[in-house]
Write a protein that holds these residues in place. Structure first.
Motif, PDB file in Angstrom:
ATOM      1  N   VAL A  24       0.595  -2.711 -14.027  1.00 45.82           N
ATOM      2  CA  VAL A  24       0.783  -2.790 -12.755  1.00 45.82           C
ATOM      3  C   VAL A  24      -0.346  -2.276 -12.080  1.00 45.82           C
ATOM      4  N   ASP A  25      -0.693  -2.916 -10.928  1.00 47.34           N
ATOM      5  CA  ASP A  25      -1.873  -2.655  -9.893  1.00 47.34           C
ATOM      6  C   ASP A  25      -1.335  -1.893  -8.879  1.00 47.34           C
ATOM      7  N   MET A  26      -1.694  -0.512  -8.410  1.00 54.94           N
ATOM      8  CA  MET A  26      -1.297   0.222  -7.300  1.00 54.94           C
ATOM      9  C   MET A  26      -2.344   0.512  -6.326  1.00 54.94           C
ATOM     10  N   MET A  27      -2.340   0.084  -4.997  1.00 56.02           N
ATOM     11  CA  MET A  27      -3.361   0.547  -3.938  1.00 56.02           C
ATOM     12  C   MET A  27      -2.727   1.577  -3.064  1.00 56.02           C
ATOM     13  N   ILE A  28      -3.653   2.549  -2.954  1.00 57.58           N
ATOM     14  CA  ILE A  28      -3.121   3.592  -1.914  1.00 57.58           C
ATOM     15  C   ILE A  28      -3.777   3.477  -0.504  1.00 57.58           C
ATOM     16  N   SER A  29      -2.806   3.416   0.323  1.00 60.08           N
ATOM     17  CA  SER A  29      -3.237   3.430   1.540  1.00 60.08           C
ATOM     18  C   SER A  29      -4.154   4.593   2.137  1.00 60.08           C
ATOM     19  N   GLU A  30      -4.888   4.229   2.856  1.00 64.51           N
ATOM     20  CA  GLU A  30      -5.933   4.894   3.672  1.00 64.51           C
ATOM     21  C   GLU A  30      -5.414   5.242   5.183  1.00 64.51           C
ATOM     22  N   ALA A  31      -5.982   6.275   5.556  1.00 65.05           N
ATOM     23  CA  ALA A  31      -5.461   6.500   7.110  1.00 65.05           C
ATOM     24  C   ALA A  31      -6.475   5.833   7.812  1.00 65.05           C
ATOM     25  N   PRO A  32      -6.026   5.372   9.208  1.00 64.31           N
ATOM     26  CA  PRO A  32      -6.690   4.877  10.103  1.00 64.31           C
ATOM     27  C   PRO A  32      -7.918   5.670  10.482  1.00 64.31           C
TER      28      PRO A  32
ATOM     29  N   TYR B   6       0.923  -1.135   0.079  1.00 66.20           N
ATOM     30  CA  TYR B   6      -0.020   0.036  -0.009  1.00 66.20           C
ATOM     31  C   TYR B   6       0.877   1.343  -0.100  1.00 66.20           C
ATOM     32  N   GLN B   7       0.504   2.127  -0.818  1.00 66.42           N
ATOM     33  CA  GLN B   7       1.311   3.278  -0.942  1.00 66.42           C
ATOM     34  C   GLN B   7       0.569   4.499  -0.185  1.00 66.42           C
ATOM     35  N   ASP B   8       1.532   5.538   0.212  1.00 71.32           N
ATOM     36  CA  ASP B   8       1.246   6.541   1.099  1.00 71.32           C
ATOM     37  C   ASP B   8       0.979   7.556   0.163  1.00 71.32           C
ATOM     38  N   SER B   9      -0.292   8.317  -0.205  1.00 68.53           N
ATOM     39  CA  SER B   9      -0.386   9.118  -1.044  1.00 68.53           C
ATOM     40  C   SER B   9      -0.085  10.775  -0.915  1.00 68.53           C
TER      41      SER B   9
ATOM     42  N   PRO C 293       2.755  14.626  -4.152  1.00 67.25           N
ATOM     43  CA  PRO C 293       1.831  14.238  -2.668  1.00 67.25           C
ATOM     44  C   PRO C 293       0.413  14.516  -2.834  1.00 67.25           C
ATOM     45  N   LYS C 294      -0.488  13.684  -2.527  1.00 69.17           N
ATOM     46  CA  LYS C 294      -1.637  14.047  -2.626  1.00 69.17           C
ATOM     47  C   LYS C 294      -2.614  13.971  -3.731  1.00 69.17           C
TER      48      LYS C 294
ATOM     49  N   ALA D 230      -0.944  18.215 -14.160  1.00 67.30           N
ATOM     50  CA  ALA D 230      -0.710  18.882 -12.984  1.00 67.30           C
ATOM     51  C   ALA D 230      -0.537  18.075 -11.564  1.00 67.30           C
ATOM     52  N   LYS D 231      -0.861  16.843 -11.928  1.00 61.38           N
ATOM     53  CA  LYS D 231      -0.461  15.946 -10.701  1.00 61.38           C
ATOM     54  C   LYS D 231       0.673  15.219 -10.626  1.00 61.38           C
ATOM     55  N   MET D 232       1.498  15.503 -11.773  1.00 68.04           N
ATOM     56  CA  MET D 232       2.785  14.814 -11.685  1.00 68.04           C
ATOM     57  C   MET D 232       4.144  15.838 -11.683  1.00 68.04           C
TER      58      MET D 232
END
Length: 420
Positions: free
Chosen positions: A115-123, A35-38, A89-90, A72-74
């Motif tokens: 490639v599949d990439m899953m973004i982590s979600e905060a607790p 899981y990646q940190d956005s 970031p974000k 703009a996101k890159m």
């Protein structure tokens, strides 16, 4: 037709791509964590596996997830038309799942990889409480509890980082967040140091971090007044420091030491600037208590290798133990302690911004104190302190530059170093 590997989440799909020519063989690399940190930069890199051609063309396509290929996101200038795609970031949504395809084109054909990439979600789902809602500096023990926070199994365990800000009012100079503890426990306790104001609003905070380094933060404001009897408070804290040192409770030694040092500018003793006592190691500006504190910090450093946040806690305690009016013995003690903390931070533990802030503040006080001209050797002493501090600031600067410009070695000219 195309040749490549396609990985679908559902087994209901079977896809075969075939190209009979010498097309490129492509593969993709992504960060190692599942899981990646956005909230940090996220990079995907594609490479031809066994085909080299200067005319190769790269293009990333998005097959799933919210639209992410917005330039703009890159952070990369060529956006999705390069071998590496770097997101700001974000830029990617927390909790989202993305699928990207890299196509590498040559004169002989097109190769691709996905490639599949899953973004982590905060607790989520938890709360943060502090009791009592008001109390006295140093004397009151506040109870902090961060309960009910949950996350998906892959993001466990959770880590709780507790902090405080001494004074959150508009006229405050004590706005830095100070670490209390980094722990797996959902609760902790803390005392607040004094800031020489009859009453003020302070805040406690918690940062709940999952295994993917994604976090959520909460804060609670409390009302704090000066201790009614600073001398009694100092005596009580000194006894507790001795007990904590015997038990090897380093976090308590640092926290209580910071509380004790916050009382040294109250009514416990006269400052040298008012009494004019000589800079000869005698008790000026509470030097006996300051040396007591630095000795306890030194003992703690001898039995632990501090992590990044812990190094910041040590740096804060050293800064609080020092003074712009301390004698040379205290000056030297604080300087030597900063050397030890920086040695850990620069050689593996990590140098946090808070560590640099507190360390440079300590150097400011040490240099100011070393300007005292009450002895003939004062100038030589000041120059010696300045040289040592210059070297240490140089080390911190080089560390930061190496992190900013990976793979490069900073060069500092002698004329530039003289002005550090």
């Amino acid at each position: 037709a195309q040749f490549g590997d396609t990985y679908f989440a559902s087994s209901a799909y079977v896809v075969l791509y075939v190209t009979p020519a010498a097309q490129p063989l492509a593969y993709t690399e992504m960060p190692g964590a599942r899981y990646q940190d956005s909230r940090t930069d996220i990079a995907l890199q594609g490479k031809p596996e066994s085909f080299t051609d200067p005319t190769l063309r790269f293009e990333w396509r998005q097959l799933r997830g919210g639209y992410a290929l917005d330039p703009a996101k890159m952070l990369t200038l060529n956006a999705q038309f390069g071998d590496t795609m770097l997101f700001r970031p974000k830029a990617l949504m927390e909790g989202a799942s993305y699928r990207f395809r890299l196509e590498i084109t040559s004169a002989s054909g097109v190769g691709f990889a996905e490639v599949d990439m899953m973004i982590s979600e905060a607790p989520s789902g938890g709360s943060f409480t502090v009791s009592p809602p008001s109390g006295f500096s140093v004397d009151t023990v506040f109870q902090l509890e961060a309960s009910g926070w949950t996350d998906i199994p892959d993001n466990l365990p959770l880590t709780y980082i507790y902090t405080y800000v001494l004074d959150v009012e508009r006229d405050s100079l004590e706005v830095t967040s100070v670490a209390i503890a980094e722990t797996s426990r959902q609760y902790t306790s803390a005392r607040l140091p004094n800031v020489n104001k009859p009453a003020r609003n302070a805040s406690f905070g918690v940062r709940v971090v999952n295994a993917g380094r994604c976090d959520v933060r909460r804060a609670v404001i409390v009302r704090v007044s000066e201790p009614p009897d600073p001398q009694a408070s100092a005596t009580m804290v000194t006894q507790q420091i001795n007990t904590a040192a015997q038990l090897g409770d380093i976090e308590s030694v640092l926290a209580l030491g910071t509380c004790l040092s916050s009382l040294l500018d109250t009514s416990l003793a006269q400052r040298r600037i008012k009494t004019g006592c000589k800079n000869d190691g005698t008790n000026c500006d509470n030097d006996d208590l300051r040396l007591y504190l630095t000795s306890k910090i030194s003992e703690s450093l001898s039995v632990v290798v501090p992590r990044e946040d812990e190094a910041a806690m040590f740096a804060n305690s050293i800064f609080r133990a020092g003074s712009a009016f301390a004698n040379r013995t205290t000056q030297d003690s604080c300087l030597q302690l900063t050397k030890r903390v920086l040695s850990f931070a620069l050689n593996g533990s990590g140098l946090a911004q808070e560590t640099m802030d507190y360390t440079t503040s300590t150097y400011s006080e040490v240099l100011q104190a070393s300007l005292d001209k009450s002895t003939e050797s004062a100038i030589q002493h000041n120059e010696n302190m300045s040289i040592q501090i210059t070297d240490l600031v140089d080390d911190m600067t080089s560390y930061q530059l190496r992190n900013m410009y990976v793979g490069q070695t900073p060069r500092v000219s002698e004329i530039g170093r003289a002005h550090v």
